[in-house]
Write a protein that holds these residues in place. Structure first.
Motif, PDB file in Angstrom:
ATOM      1  N   GLU A 246       8.915 -10.204  -4.759  1.00 32.22           N
ATOM      2  CA  GLU A 246       7.963  -9.450  -4.656  1.00 32.22           C
ATOM      3  C   GLU A 246       7.007  -8.896  -3.631  1.00 32.22           C
ATOM      4  O   GLU A 246       6.541  -7.769  -3.406  1.00 32.22           O
ATOM      5  N   ARG A 247       6.951  -9.733  -2.481  1.00 31.46           N
ATOM      6  CA  ARG A 247       6.484  -9.708  -1.330  1.00 31.46           C
ATOM      7  C   ARG A 247       7.181  -8.484  -0.364  1.00 31.46           C
ATOM      8  O   ARG A 247       6.627  -7.532   0.035  1.00 31.46           O
ATOM      9  N   GLU A 248       8.432  -8.511  -0.597  1.00 33.44           N
ATOM     10  CA  GLU A 248       9.584  -7.537   0.024  1.00 33.44           C
ATOM     11  C   GLU A 248       9.352  -6.293  -0.722  1.00 33.44           C
ATOM     12  O   GLU A 248      10.380  -5.371  -0.480  1.00 33.44           O
ATOM     13  N   GLY A 249       8.935  -6.159  -2.004  1.00 30.61           N
ATOM     14  CA  GLY A 249       9.032  -5.069  -2.927  1.00 30.61           C
ATOM     15  C   GLY A 249      10.251  -4.687  -3.499  1.00 30.61           C
ATOM     16  O   GLY A 249      10.659  -3.657  -3.700  1.00 30.61           O
ATOM     17  N   LEU A 250      10.908  -5.814  -3.790  1.00 23.76           N
ATOM     18  CA  LEU A 250      12.214  -6.038  -4.431  1.00 23.76           C
ATOM     19  C   LEU A 250      12.243  -6.200  -5.929  1.00 23.76           C
ATOM     20  O   LEU A 250      11.563  -7.070  -6.133  1.00 23.76           O
ATOM     21  N   HIS A 251      13.293  -5.674  -6.659  1.00 27.68           N
ATOM     22  CA  HIS A 251      13.307  -6.062  -8.124  1.00 27.68           C
ATOM     23  C   HIS A 251      14.346  -7.171  -7.888  1.00 27.68           C
ATOM     24  O   HIS A 251      15.145  -7.459  -7.150  1.00 27.68           O
TER      25      HIS A 251
END
Length: 320
Positions: A246-251
């Motif tokens: 979530e922090r890295e903007g990943l699904h």
């Protein structure tokens, strides 16, 4: 049941014609069509030469309703019989878009269980092993067993930690894997129920972006036997994987997890691609994918990379 296209990855140190025929038969028995079959690595892709990193064939399959769990169960049995790994995953747009990979440490990145090594050096191995056995029987959960084992290390000299860290035996293929993961842009993390003291050593040596493990409390050059909270157990591993994604903007489908023990199963189930590596039979059965016959760099083949895609620093193929 599913009607999605499936990817079957067949791996072994050396694949024979009988191995290929066995997998072809397995696929036919499940009423599937082979749309494509490619050698990602190995003798057929190199004009008969032996690959130093094992053989790998990738199948793309489709058909009517597919009972993927039954297919995986039969593939696991066939692989065990013929000394090869058969990994099955659903094809998706995410397969070549994965960007986060999380590893267990002990018996995954390194060929050792560090707490056992510490216990041997402190002459408490049998006592620690007895606690581990109680945990395996279900009498203790991971946190309880970890606290009990840590208490038995009280008084251990920090010099022993330094010596063990300097001589950690790396798992085969881990250095090659990390080199290519970094080149391909993956964010790499250690999520370990072991100790941050040793995870930091691997981070410095191999270039991991982030580590989460348990702290060895040291005072006046001696291990105190105390435990710092929070303890990294199965639930925390899975939670950390989700939080980092979530922090890295990943699904979550863009994440990979690799581990060998029951303490890794929740992390493996949470990741888009969960891989049991040289794991115990129970873990291999419950994980969606497993590798046991090759080095850790075989993870690259499950991601769809072929031997020619993997270049060394001089731009030469690894086959050269």
């Amino acid at each position: 049941m599913t009607q999605d296209t499936l990817i079957l990855t067949l791996l072994a140190p050396r694949l024979s014609a009988d191995s290929i025929a066995g997998v072809d038969g397995l696929i036919a028995n499940h009423g599937l069509n082979i749309e494509q079959r490619d050698w990602l690595a190995g003798h057929a892709s190199l004009g008969g030469e032996m690959s130093p990193h094992g053989d790998c064939v990738e199948y793309r399959m489709s058909g009517g309703d597919i009972d993927i769990e039954s297919l995986r169960e039969e593939a696991l049995a066939l692989g065990a019989l013929q000394g090869m790994d058969i990994a099955i995953q659903e094809d998706s747009i995410w397969r070549r878009q994965r960007r986060l990979i999380c590893f267990d440490m002990d018996s995954t990145l390194i060929k050792a269980e560090v707490i056992d090594e510490l216990a041997r050096r402190h002459d408490v191995f049998e006592e620690v092993a007895a606690v581990t056995e109680r945990a395996m029987r279900g009498e203790l959960d991971f946190k309880q067993s970890f606290r009990e084992r840590m208490a038995k290390l009280k008084g251990l000299d920090e010099a022993v930690l330094i010596e063990i860290a300097d001589n950690l035996p790396l798992m085969e293929g881990v250095e090659r894997l990390m080199k290519h993961l970094k080149r391909l842009g993956y964010y790499t993390v250690i999520l370990s129920g072991g100790f941050s003291y040793f995870a930091r050593y691997l981070q410095a040596k191999l270039g991991f972006d982030e580590i989460h493990a348990n702290a060895l409390v040291i005072e006046n050059g001696r291990v105190t036997g105390e435990v710092q909270e929070p303890i990294v157990d199965a639930e925390r591993k899975a939670m950390l994987l989700e939080d980092i994604a979530e922090r890295e903007g990943l699904h979550l489908e863009q994440t990979i997890a690799v581990g060998d023990g029951a303490n890794d199963l929740k992390m493996l189930a949470t990741a888009g691609l969960g891989i049991a590596y040289r794991a115990k039979p129970l873990v291999r059965r419950q994980a969606r994918q497993s590798i046991s016959t090759l080095g850790l760099d075989a993870v690259l083949y499950l991601l769809g990379y072929r031997q020619g895609d993997l270049q060394d620093d001089d731009g030469h193929s690894i086959a050269e």
